[in-house]
Scaffold this motif. Structure first.
Motif, PDB file in Angstrom:
ATOM      1  N   LYS A 192       0.832  -1.197   0.000  1.00 24.31           N
ATOM      2  CA  LYS A 192       0.000   0.000   0.000  1.00 24.31           C
ATOM      3  C   LYS A 192       0.873   1.255   0.000  1.00 24.31           C
ATOM      4  CE  LYS A 192      -4.083  -1.932   0.120  1.00 24.31           C
ATOM      5  NZ  LYS A 192      -5.063  -1.742  -0.985  1.00 24.31           N
ATOM      6  N   GLY A 193       0.455   2.253  -0.777  1.00 30.61           N
ATOM      7  CA  GLY A 193       1.163   3.524  -0.836  1.00 30.61           C
ATOM      8  C   GLY A 193       0.193   4.670  -0.775  1.00 30.61           C
ATOM      9  N   THR A 194       0.719   5.888  -0.918  1.00 30.36           N
ATOM     10  CA  THR A 194      -0.126   7.075  -0.868  1.00 30.36           C
ATOM     11  C   THR A 194       0.217   8.001  -2.032  1.00 30.36           C
ATOM     12  OG1 THR A 194       1.442   8.259   0.556  1.00 30.36           O
ATOM     13  CG2 THR A 194      -0.291   6.975   1.651  1.00 30.36           C
ATOM     14  N   ALA A 195      -0.733   8.785  -2.424  1.00 26.10           N
ATOM     15  CA  ALA A 195      -0.547   9.809  -3.449  1.00 26.10           C
ATOM     16  C   ALA A 195      -1.451  10.985  -3.103  1.00 26.10           C
ATOM     17  CB  ALA A 195      -0.882   9.260  -4.834  1.00 26.10           C
ATOM     18  N   LYS A 196      -0.855  12.165  -3.019  1.00 28.50           N
ATOM     19  CA  LYS A 196      -1.608  13.355  -2.637  1.00 28.50           C
ATOM     20  C   LYS A 196      -1.249  14.506  -3.560  1.00 28.50           C
ATOM     21  CE  LYS A 196      -2.378  16.550   1.235  1.00 28.50           C
ATOM     22  NZ  LYS A 196      -2.001  16.895   2.624  1.00 28.50           N
ATOM     23  N   VAL A 197      -2.257  15.172  -4.123  1.00 27.86           N
ATOM     24  CA  VAL A 197      -2.031  16.352  -4.946  1.00 27.86           C
ATOM     25  C   VAL A 197      -1.681  17.510  -4.024  1.00 27.86           C
ATOM     26  CG1 VAL A 197      -3.061  18.010  -6.541  1.00 27.86           C
ATOM     27  CG2 VAL A 197      -3.558  15.571  -6.797  1.00 27.86           C
ATOM     28  N   THR A 198      -0.504  18.099  -4.222  1.00 29.51           N
ATOM     29  CA  THR A 198      -0.043  19.185  -3.371  1.00 29.51           C
ATOM     30  C   THR A 198      -0.086  20.541  -4.055  1.00 29.51           C
ATOM     31  OG1 THR A 198       2.247  18.748  -4.020  1.00 29.51           O
ATOM     32  CG2 THR A 198       1.438  17.664  -2.029  1.00 29.51           C
TER      33      THR A 198
ATOM     34  N   THR B 167       2.733  14.351  -4.225  1.00 32.27           N
ATOM     35  CA  THR B 167       3.668  13.698  -3.340  1.00 32.27           C
ATOM     36  C   THR B 167       3.225  12.250  -3.187  1.00 32.27           C
ATOM     37  OG1 THR B 167       4.158  15.723  -2.119  1.00 32.27           O
ATOM     38  CG2 THR B 167       4.642  13.639  -1.005  1.00 32.27           C
ATOM     39  N   VAL B 168       4.163  11.314  -3.410  1.00 35.51           N
ATOM     40  CA  VAL B 168       3.815   9.892  -3.384  1.00 35.51           C
ATOM     41  C   VAL B 168       4.711   9.179  -2.377  1.00 35.51           C
ATOM     42  CG1 VAL B 168       2.994   9.924  -5.762  1.00 35.51           C
ATOM     43  CG2 VAL B 168       5.392   9.322  -5.288  1.00 35.51           C
ATOM     44  N   SER B 169       4.204   8.077  -1.854  1.00 37.88           N
ATOM     45  CA  SER B 169       4.990   7.300  -0.900  1.00 37.88           C
ATOM     46  C   SER B 169       5.958   6.409  -1.631  1.00 37.88           C
ATOM     47  CB  SER B 169       4.063   6.439  -0.046  1.00 37.88           C
ATOM     48  OG  SER B 169       3.371   5.502  -0.815  1.00 37.88           O
TER      49      SER B 169
END
Length: 397
Positions: free
Chosen positions: A66-72, A395-397
């Protein structure tokens, strides 16, 4: 600049290539930073410098499932049919407009968009997929100031290089195109178009079979292939067959190319009605189209590492960051994360932003935790949102 003659499809040698391509068995499941030019091309370290496939033993630790992705941030808005995106050493971006043939400069800090110039001869038919497609920056940009473009004319697909001079007036900053490769078959659809320089300094190009399926298995054609060439458009001596640009065959429509830190080349590919693919590319490999689609376990064709139903993907650009391949989906309207464990997937693909930003086209890795993502809603097949099309910073993990 004009001393080199452009190569044509007829220069792809055929003799003996069937044996080279057929010998692969089934079952195989340097961009600059956006705001930190000092880290330029750091991701290219520990990668091979030749055309042979890296050893499967050269693998890093598996990425978390599992990872993360967030629009910054939203880097730019109101772009017209953005397709190729290339990052310059100072962190600014060059963006290709598919339909108009224009290239724009995007200031990554302010979002200001200014015209750079147009590529002459670009042809686009409304409703089709041709036009000004991929962009790439020369590995020696600091000294040669060259930008490469893949584009469709009325008769073929071509790759040309142009001198970029930002000191000239806006809209007049591109020199005359020096065509290094012509006679890539073209069509209303399936023109491929992604180009990228590999860690070996060679230029790679993903092409489509233009809707003529048989071209993908025709080793004398440049369609339905991944091509590998020198910056001058010549076949490297260590290609699978000397004298040929063909690096792999049996592709329907390749629009994504990326390398991981171990030097493995990954490519995304549009399927027909059933399976879209993420493939691990081996020199001389045959990926099966149109004989097979998706995982078939049928020698001598190489199976994809991951496959998706077409309504969940229709993949275009890909990039490597944070131990994973990040893949933009057009029809699927989502960003896919594929965690890697060497040459395999470390877990099931993970989807982000499903339906939120519409069609997604191009992914650019800035560093191991930052990627850029373009929307593709003004391409005639999407539903434009206010401000489309745009470039998003994640920003991604």
């Amino acid at each position: 600049m004009r001393g080199r003659g452009a190569r044509s499809a007829g220069a792809a040698a055929a003799a003996g290539l069937v044996l080279v391509l057929g010998g692969c068995s089934s079952g195989g499941h340097g961009v600059s930073p956006l705001l930190s030019p000092s880290a330029s091309r750091a991701s290219a370290t520990a990668r091979p410098t030749h055309g042979t496939a890296p050893s499967a033993s050269a693998s890093a630790s598996a990425a978390p499932v599992k990872g993360t992705a967030k629009v910054t941030a939203t880097v730019a808005t109101k772009l017209a049919q953005p397709w190729g995106v290339a990052q310059l050493p100072d962190g600014t971006l060059l963006v290709a407009s598919r339909d108009s043939g224009k290239i724009s400069r995007v200031d990554a800090r302010t979002g200001e968009v200014t015209p750079v110039g147009s590529v002459p001869g670009v042809s686009h038919t409304p409703g089709g997929e041709a036009g000004l497609l991929g962009l790439a920056v020369s590995p020696d940009f600091g000294s040669d100031h060259l930008v490469y473009a893949y584009f469709t004319t009325e008769s073929d697909n071509r790759i040309a290089r142009m001198l970029y001079d930002p000191t000239r007036a806006e809209g007049e900053q591109l020199g005359a195109p020096d065509t290094i490769l012509r006679d890539i078959p073209m069509g209303l659809i399936h023109n491929g178009g992604r180009i990228a320089f590999g860690p070996d300094g060679m230029l790679y190009a993903g092409t489509g079979e233009t809707g003529r399926r048989g071209l993908a298995q025709d080793v004398t054609s440049l369609a339905g292939k991944i091509l590998r060439m020198t910056p001058d458009g010549q076949p490297p001596a260590d290609n699978p067959l000397p004298g040929s640009l063909v690096y792999s065959t049996g592709h329907r429509n390749v629009q994504g190319l990326a390398w991981d830190p171990q030097g493995h080349l990954w490519a995304s590919e549009f399927g027909q009605d059933t399976w879209d693919e993420l493939n691990l590319i081996k020199p001389g490999g045959n990926y099966g189209w149109p004989v097979v689609e998706g995982i078939a376990h049928r020698a001598p064709y190489i199976d994809p590492v991951v496959q998706w139903h077409t309504d969940e993907a229709s993949p275009s650009g890909i990039a490597y960051a944070g131990g994973s391949i990040w893949m933009a989906a057009l029809k699927g309207e989502r960003l896919w994360r594929i965690p890697l464990d060497g040459t395999k997937a470390a877990g099931p693909p993970q989807a982000f932003f499903t339906g939120k930003y519409g069609r997604l086209r191009t992914v650019v890795a800035v560093d191991d935790h930052t990627i850029l993502l373009t929307t593709s809603n003004t391409d005639g097949r999407g539903r434009p949102h206010p401000g489309d099309d745009r470039i998003l910073k994640l920003t991604v993990s």
